[in-house]
Design a protein around this motif. Structure first.
Motif, short mmCIF file in Angstrom:
data_model
loop_
_atom_site.label_atom_id
_atom_site.label_comp_id
_atom_site.label_asym_id
_atom_site.label_seq_id
_atom_site.Cartn_x
_atom_site.Cartn_y
_atom_site.Cartn_z
N HIS A 1 9.75 13.32 -11.52
CA HIS A 1 11.09 12.75 -11.38
C HIS A 1 11.54 12.70 -9.92
O HIS A 1 11.64 13.73 -9.25
N GLU B 1 5.05 3.36 -8.05
CA GLU B 1 5.93 3.78 -6.94
C GLU B 1 5.14 4.05 -5.66
O GLU B 1 5.73 4.16 -4.59
N GLU C 1 15.97 13.07 -18.47
CA GLU C 1 16.40 13.09 -17.07
C GLU C 1 16.23 11.70 -16.45
O GLU C 1 16.93 11.35 -15.52
N PRO D 1 26.03 7.75 -15.14
CA PRO D 1 26.10 7.71 -13.68
C PRO D 1 25.11 6.73 -13.05
O PRO D 1 23.96 7.06 -12.78
N VAL D 2 25.56 5.51 -12.80
CA VAL D 2 24.73 4.47 -12.19
C VAL D 2 24.73 4.67 -10.67
O VAL D 2 25.80 4.70 -10.05
N TYR D 3 23.54 4.79 -10.08
CA TYR D 3 23.45 4.99 -8.63
C TYR D 3 23.77 3.69 -7.89
O TYR D 3 23.16 2.65 -8.16
N ARG E 1 13.61 -2.54 -11.78
CA ARG E 1 12.44 -1.81 -12.27
C ARG E 1 11.74 -2.68 -13.32
O ARG E 1 12.32 -3.61 -13.86
N ARG F 1 21.09 7.35 -4.79
CA ARG F 1 19.94 8.23 -4.51
C ARG F 1 19.51 7.97 -3.07
O ARG F 1 19.33 6.80 -2.69
N HIS G 1 16.63 5.24 -1.95
CA HIS G 1 16.40 4.58 -3.25
C HIS G 1 15.58 3.29 -3.07
O HIS G 1 16.03 2.37 -2.40
N TYR H 1 10.62 -2.45 -7.62
CA TYR H 1 9.18 -2.36 -7.83
C TYR H 1 8.74 -3.66 -8.47
O TYR H 1 9.37 -4.12 -9.44
P1 TYD Z 1 14.29 6.73 -13.03
O1 TYD Z 1 14.30 6.66 -14.51
O2 TYD Z 1 14.57 8.03 -12.36
O3 TYD Z 1 12.87 6.15 -12.57
P2 TYD Z 1 12.33 5.75 -11.08
O4 TYD Z 1 13.30 6.13 -10.05
O5 TYD Z 1 11.10 6.58 -10.98
O6 TYD Z 1 12.09 4.28 -11.15
O7 TYD Z 1 15.31 5.66 -12.46
C1 TYD Z 1 15.22 4.30 -12.82
C2 TYD Z 1 16.29 3.57 -12.06
O8 TYD Z 1 17.57 4.01 -12.52
C3 TYD Z 1 16.27 3.85 -10.57
O9 TYD Z 1 16.61 2.67 -9.86
C4 TYD Z 1 17.34 4.91 -10.39
C5 TYD Z 1 18.35 4.57 -11.46
N1 TYD Z 1 19.12 5.73 -12.00
C6 TYD Z 1 20.50 5.73 -11.98
O10 TYD Z 1 21.13 4.75 -11.54
N2 TYD Z 1 21.16 6.82 -12.46
C7 TYD Z 1 20.52 7.90 -12.94
O11 TYD Z 1 21.18 8.89 -13.35
C8 TYD Z 1 19.09 7.89 -12.97
C9 TYD Z 1 18.32 9.08 -13.51
C10 TYD Z 1 18.42 6.78 -12.49
#
Ligand code: TYD
Length: 339
Positions: free
Chosen positions: A84, A124, A185, A202-204, A211, A270, A273, A277
């Motif tokens: 993760h 990744e 997670e 919680p959208v980053y 993705r 993040r 970020h 991909y």
């Molecule tokens: P994730 O499932 O952690 O996979 P990865 O980062 O390995 O691709 O995240 C997928 C996408 O979702 C990534 O762009 C980050 C985003 N995300 C959020 O916006 N909020 C969250 O709480 C999480 C866990 C991920």
């Protein structure tokens, strides 16, 4: 074939164990898993009583143990990993240990015993791929998080073993994977289980990151094809070509659950970020004849429906495992408080 499957109690590893026992009647599987926070014996309930399946609890970085369990098999398939990205930002050392040293330890056992080893890696390792571009297997590796850097390190160790010792290695680079039994997670299982409890999602950042999504059973089938038919020393991208912006994924989850979009909260992004991909999967499809069995909506809906139908599975983690609660607070406490 007798296969040592490491990370067998995890999300993709357990799907792979089920796949092998279902598809290859003469095969035997020995599962190895450290049972860290994301390993879960409940994931192996369907195969536990199968006489063709055995299980050992232990660490892939434990050379003594790996030496013992690798003597009686024909191949190693390595799913064991720290996976993760957000956790890798909090604790990079654990990622180097599992994803580099652990891989090296398995490679030594493969070399000593003359085994094929399949290393399960990730798209990744290519890092951010600009819009309109698609990474094939020769695209440069530009990992940008401690997680993806450690996975790339593990891959390079595999390639070095192939070159230096003629160890028979193959690599898969999988896209984002969803389906039943994924620890809550990652984006999809976290958001599904949050929404089921009417908690914020919680959208980053702006949520426009891209993705590429596939079903865990399609991923497991691809790994199996590469194990049996992949060319030694080569890597294979694995993905079902379902590119989606995160917000579109979140909207699809809410629609399936009949929950309101007002649950969405844009929170601090993040760090580092990866924006997108993008994967070229021609090689796997044309050379090995792989094709996914589910389209995007079947993939997403099957995943959502499984969490709806199996509250005991995820509630035992979310409500009763302090490791989940500690992580959730550390990762989201300040973000959701708007700090
Ligand atoms: P994730 O499932 O952690 O996979 P990865 O980062 O390995 O691709 O995240 C997928 C996408 O979702 C990534 O762009 C980050 C985003 N995300 C959020 O916006 N909020 C969250 O709480 C999480 C866990 C991920």
């Amino acid at each position: 074939m007798r296969i040592l499957v490491t990370g067998a109690a995890g999300f993709i590893g357990s799907a792979y164990v089920r796949h092998v026992l279902h598809e290859h009647a003469a095969d035997r599987v020995l599962g190895l898993d450290l049972l860290t926070y994301a390993g879960n014996m409940a994931n192996l309930a369907e195969v536990r009583d199968d006489p063709r399946f055995g299980f050992v609890q232990g660490d892939i970085a434990d050379a003594g143990l790996v030496g013992q369990v690798a003597t009686d098999v024909d191949a190693i398939v390595n799913f064991a990993a720290e996976t993760h990205v957000d956790r890798s930002l909090l604790d990079p050392e654990a990622f180097a240990k599992a994803n580099v040293i652990g891989v090296m330890t398995l490679l030594e056992a493969a070399r000593t015993n003359g085994l094929r080893m399949l290393q399960v890696s990730t798209d990744e390792v290519y890092g951010h791929v600009p819009s309109g571009d698609a990474a094939n297997e020769h695209y440069p590796l530009r990992p940008r998080s401690p997680y993806s850097a450690a996975k790339a390190g593990g891959e390079l160790m595999c390639q070095a073993h192939g070159t230096s010792y003629e160890t028979d290695v193959v690599i898969t680079r999988g896209a984002n994977t969803i389906g039943p039994r994924q620890y809550p997670e990652k984006l999809v299982p976290l958001f599904v289980t949050n929404a089921l409890q009417d908690l914020s999602l919680p959208v980053y950042g702006d949520g426009r990151q891209v993705r590429n999504w596939m079903h865990v059973e399609d991923h497991a089938a691809a790994v199996d094809l590469v194990l049996r038919h992949g060319a030694s020393g080569e890597a294979y991208n694995v993905g079902a070509d379902n590119e989606r912006e995160n917000l579109d994924v979140v909207h699809a989850i809410l629609e399936r659950l009949d929950k309101p979009r007002s649950l969405i909260r844009h929170v601090a992004d993040r760090p580092g970020h990866d924006r997108r991909y993008g994967l070229d999967t021609t090689r796997l499809r044309e050379e090995l004849g792989w094709a996914p069995h589910r389209d995007w909506l079947q993939t997403l809906n099957d995943t959502v429906d499984w969490y709806v139908a199996n509250p005991d599975w995820w509630q035992s983690i979310r409500e009763h495992d302090p490791r989940f609660q500690d992580y959730y607070e550390r990762q989201y406490g300040q973000r959701l408080a708007g700090v």
